[in-house]
Structure formats: structure tokens, C-alpha cells
Scaffold this motif. Structure first.
Motif, PDB file in Angstrom:
ATOM      1  N   TYR A   1       0.800  -1.230   0.000  1.00 52.73           N
ATOM      2  CA  TYR A   1       0.000   0.000   0.000  1.00 52.73           C
ATOM      3  C   TYR A   1       0.833   1.281   0.000  1.00 52.73           C
ATOM      4  O   TYR A   1       0.319   2.355  -0.318  1.00 52.73           O
ATOM      5  CB  TYR A   1      -1.021   0.027   1.141  1.00 52.73           C
ATOM      6  CG  TYR A   1      -0.527   0.189   2.560  1.00 52.73           C
ATOM      7  CD1 TYR A   1       0.082   1.365   3.001  1.00 52.73           C
ATOM      8  CD2 TYR A   1      -0.731  -0.822   3.497  1.00 52.73           C
ATOM      9  CE1 TYR A   1       0.493   1.525   4.306  1.00 52.73           C
ATOM     10  CE2 TYR A   1      -0.330  -0.673   4.816  1.00 52.73           C
ATOM     11  CZ  TYR A   1       0.289   0.506   5.218  1.00 52.73           C
ATOM     12  OH  TYR A   1       0.694   0.658   6.522  1.00 52.73           O
ATOM     13  N   MET A   2       2.113   1.195   0.305  1.00 47.86           N
ATOM     14  CA  MET A   2       2.927   2.411   0.335  1.00 47.86           C
ATOM     15  C   MET A   2       3.408   2.798  -1.057  1.00 47.86           C
ATOM     16  O   MET A   2       3.762   1.956  -1.876  1.00 47.86           O
ATOM     17  CB  MET A   2       4.141   2.212   1.246  1.00 47.86           C
ATOM     18  CG  MET A   2       3.807   2.180   2.732  1.00 47.86           C
ATOM     19  SD  MET A   2       3.168   3.756   3.357  1.00 47.86           S
ATOM     20  CE  MET A   2       4.613   4.800   3.184  1.00 47.86           C
TER      21      MET A   2
ATOM     22  N   TYR B   1       3.028  10.621   3.355  1.00 48.11           N
ATOM     23  CA  TYR B   1       2.128   9.598   3.903  1.00 48.11           C
ATOM     24  C   TYR B   1       1.676  10.010   5.299  1.00 48.11           C
ATOM     25  O   TYR B   1       0.489   9.941   5.637  1.00 48.11           O
ATOM     26  CB  TYR B   1       2.831   8.249   3.944  1.00 48.11           C
ATOM     27  CG  TYR B   1       2.129   7.233   4.823  1.00 48.11           C
ATOM     28  CD1 TYR B   1       0.863   6.746   4.495  1.00 48.11           C
ATOM     29  CD2 TYR B   1       2.726   6.773   5.993  1.00 48.11           C
ATOM     30  CE1 TYR B   1       0.210   5.834   5.302  1.00 48.11           C
ATOM     31  CE2 TYR B   1       2.084   5.852   6.808  1.00 48.11           C
ATOM     32  CZ  TYR B   1       0.827   5.385   6.455  1.00 48.11           C
ATOM     33  OH  TYR B   1       0.185   4.490   7.266  1.00 48.11           O
TER      34      TYR B   1
ATOM     35  N   ARG C   1      -1.398   6.914   0.224  1.00 48.66           N
ATOM     36  CA  ARG C   1      -1.091   5.487   0.147  1.00 48.66           C
ATOM     37  C   ARG C   1      -2.171   4.816  -0.701  1.00 48.66           C
ATOM     38  O   ARG C   1      -3.179   5.442  -1.044  1.00 48.66           O
ATOM     39  CB  ARG C   1      -1.079   4.839   1.537  1.00 48.66           C
ATOM     40  CG  ARG C   1      -2.304   5.154   2.384  1.00 48.66           C
ATOM     41  CD  ARG C   1      -2.547   4.127   3.467  1.00 48.66           C
ATOM     42  NE  ARG C   1      -3.103   2.891   2.911  1.00 48.66           N
ATOM     43  CZ  ARG C   1      -3.475   1.851   3.652  1.00 48.66           C
ATOM     44  NH1 ARG C   1      -3.335   1.887   4.973  1.00 48.66           N
ATOM     45  NH2 ARG C   1      -3.979   0.764   3.091  1.00 48.66           N
TER      46      ARG C   1
END
Length: 399
Positions: free
Chosen positions: A160-161, A169, A175
Motif C-alpha cells: 500500500y505504500m 504519507y 497510500r
């Protein structure tokens, strides 16, 4: 008298609704949509699912969601007094951010969290929130918010990053979140039921192919990767959305075409995808034109399928080749025989092989369409996001 749950899906200029009873089958009693909210020529389509009786109201002035819901409430009251049986309302909410990772009873803190996620879904969350507030005023019963993003909350950080400065973030929540969560949850449960196994023991690759299109890799009943990102723009080619593009396109469009960020966003979300490539956004129309010899329509189909197969290969790797089924769902996935065939073409070496006779069957129920020697099953599973919202609403309230 049987009590029921009302499902509301508030869009920027629309309000979809469906009413389900609360027995074990959660049968749909009626459904409809208010279109053109905020315009002087709004429309309401209302259908009783039991007797097929349709109501169409045209030329009415529905200036906001509150008035729209009042019109719906009147129809529910007239239609066998359905409004008097409602004991809960389930709301579709596009984005829960990182704070809301499961369906939740609507409280002031939940509404605040939905509002805080507005920068991540500026086209959806404000309308979702307006629908909740309107329902709270009109319908005095528990309200539950069900989030498109919650299904994907099991994504590992490496999936997800984004490779952006970590401060972005931490400060902005940039993300991958993923969407179509209620559809994935419903299709996962239905697929496990079809295979007569626990979903926690199964690995799936699910293709949600509709006007909005995405894919998800499921390991032991949990999502480990998905194609959509911080917004529903990333990933597959869609009806009007571009899907994946080089971010450098933004600078080129700004410098060479003089487009603002709002204009670029509109281009990528509303004027790209199938529509941008060939001028049509309905896959049925696109396919027919391609078959009739239109090169630009054929190119649009090829690009659409190529992007799906690109992610399919990636997800086969993510799941280490241990896939129980490839699942097709949503409008194109459920109904387009040629698209399913093109996606699966030449994948015998990867354990995927279609039975073209089964693939061509005109059927609406969930089914298997793989050949006898296919190592991986291929399923067609109709989705029902409203039913899934109703089911999750009941789970939250433990009714």
C-alpha cells in the motif's frame, strides 16, 4: 411484520436505494434511483422487485439529497407501507481513510472521520456524508456506514505504500487504499460458497470489470494487493478513467496544453479510458464496433485486456502460483463472453483454461467456466453491492 434494512448510496448528483427484508435470504423488496439532483429536471426510477411494478417520476425539482430522500420516503410509504418496517439504514461511503477500516455505527466521531477523508475522495465523501445527515433527520433508526476501502485494510505496507517522501504519507495519508470493497466482500463469500470451502482457506484473483474496473489478489480470504490507489483512478483502463499513466503526463499537459490541475483531473477521470481512446464508453458498443472493423475500437479493447493480463501475471506471482480461482464479476466481467475469453487466452501454461461452451452460456447465476483440465478454476459470480451493505449493516447491529 418483517422488518427491513434500507441501503443508500449517495452520489454527487444521484441517490440509489434498495430495501431488503431481514430474513436469512435478505431478499430485495424494491430498489430505485434519484438522478439529476441539483437540477430542475430530476428523475426518479422506482421498482418493486416482488411484482415488477415500476414508477417513473420526471421533471421534478430535487435540489439536494435531503429533498431526494424525502421523495424516496414518500414512495416507500406508498409502496405497501415499506417505510414503517425499516429498522436500520446502511450507507455506502467511498473512503474511510486509515481511521475507518470496518463497517461502523454512525456517530459524531464517525462523521468527523468521513469528513476528514474528503481530500482523499472529494467527489464521493461529501455526497455520502450529506446522505447520512439527511437520513438521520428523516429516519429515526440506527445508521451504519460501510466503506469501499475497508476490505483492503489488510494490505501489507509494501503493497500500500508509494515510493514518495514518507512525510507525505504521514501528513496527507497518501497510500493505496483500494475501492469496490463491498463488491469484493460479496464476491469472495459467494465464490467460497460455490467451491464449498471456507474463504479463509482460499486464494483468489478477482476481476471487478465494469465502468469502474479493478482487480484484487486474495490470500486465505484476505486482500493482499489491489489495482486502485489513493483514488479510484489508478490501475485498470475504465469507461472514462485512464488507469495507470506516467505521472510525468501531468507536467506535460500543464506546460504544453496549459491545463490546470482541475482540468487534468477531469481529463483523466472523465475523458480518458475507453471513451478517450475510441469515443465510446460502453463495452458492448465498443466490442460491436471493433468486430465491425473499427481500428480505434479494437485498439481500445486490446488496451483494456492487456492491462488486466498485466496485473493478472503480477497477482499470480504474488500468490506464488497457488490460486484456487480466477473470478470475473461486475457488468463486463459477468456479461462479456469475448473479454473473458481474451483475458484467459493462451494461459494454459499457467493453469488457466476456459471451456468456451461454458463461457458462452447465457446464464445469470454464479458458475464455473473452466475446462476439465484447468488447474485453476474460472468463475463468473454476479455481484450485489447493495445486498452486501445490507448484510454488513446487520452484522454491525447484531440483528
Amino acid at each position: 411484520m418483517t422488518k427491513s434494512v434500507l441501503v443508500l448510496n449517495s452520489g454527487s448528483s444521484s441517490l440509489k436505494y434498495a430495501l431488503y427484508n431481514l430474513d436469512k435470504s435478505a431478499k430485495c423488496l424494491l430498489r430505485g434511483v434519484v438522478e439529476g439532483i441539483g437540477t430542475p429536471k430530476s428523475l426518479i426510477f422506482h421498482k418493486n422487485a416482488q411484482d415488477g411494478c415500476n414508477v417513473k417520476l420526471e421533471g421534478i425539482n430535487v435540489s439536494n439529497h435531503r429533498i431526494g430522500l424525502n421523495k424516496v420516503w414518500e414512495l416507500l410509504h406508498v409502496d405497501r407501507g415499506s417505510s414503517s418496517n425499516i429498522c436500520a439504514v446502511g450507507h455506502r461511503v467511498a473512503h474511510g481513510g486509515e481511521a475507518l477500516t470496518k463497517p461502523a455505527l454512525v456517530t459524531d466521531s464517525v462523521k468527523k472521520a468521513i469528513e476528514e477523508a474528503v481530500p482523499l475522495a472529494p467527489l464521493h465523501n461529501p455526497a455520502n456524508l450529506e446522505g447520512i445527515k439527511a437520513a438521520e433527520e428523516l429516519i429515526k433508526c440506527p445508521q451504519v456506514a460501510v466503506f469501499d476501502t475497508s476490505f483492503h485494510s489488510t494490505l501489507p505496507p509494501y503493497a500500500y505504500m508509494y515510493a514518495l517522501p514518507l512525510t507525505l504519507y504521514k501528513e496527507l495519508g497518501l497510500r493505496r487504499y483500494g475501492f469496490h470493497g463491498t463488491s469484493y466482500q460479496f464476491v469472495l463469500d459467494e465464490s467460497a460458497s460455490l467451491l464449498r470451502k471456507s474463504k479463509d482457506s482460499l486464494n483468489f484473483i478477482i476481476c471487478h470489470l465494469g465502468a469502474g474496473a479493478s482487480m484484487a489478489a486474495i490470500r486465505e480470504g484476505k486482500c493482499i494487493d489491489t489495482t486502485m490507489g489513493v483514488t479510484p483512478l489508478e490501475g485498470l483502463v475504465m469507461a472514462t478513467r485512464s488507469g495507470d499513466v506516467d505521472p510525468g503526463v501531468f507536467q506535460i499537459l500543464a506546460s504544453e496544453k496549459g491545463l490546470s490541475t482541475q482540468e487534468i483531473s477531469r481529463l483523466l477521470n472523465k475523458e480518458s479510458g475507453l471513451y478517450g481512446l475510441c469515443g465510446d464508453k460502453d463495452m458492448r458498443v465498443v466490442w460491436d464496433a471493433a468486430k465491425a472493423g473499427s481500428e480505434k475500437h479494437k485498439l481500445a479493447v486490446d488496451i483494456f485486456v492487456h492491462r488486466i493480463r498485466k496485473y493478472l501475471g503480477a497477482y499470480l506471482v504474488h500468490l506464488k502460483g497457488k490460486v484456487d480461482a480466477l473470478v470475473f464479476t461486475a457488468g463486463i466481467g459477468e456479461n462479456s463472453v469475448p473479454i473473458r475469453s481474451m483475458v484467459c487466452q493462451g494461459l494454459d501454461a499457467f493453469g488457466i483454461s476456459l471451456d468456451e461452451k461454458k463461457n458462452n452460456q447465457d446464464a445469470k447465476e454464479k458458475r464455473e467456466i473452466q475446462s476439465a483440465d484447468s488447474k485453476i478454476k474460472v468463475l463468473v459470480v454476479p455481484t450485489d453491492e447493495e445486498l452486501c451493505i445490507a448484510q454488513q449493516t446487520l452484522q454491525v447491529l447484531r440483528i
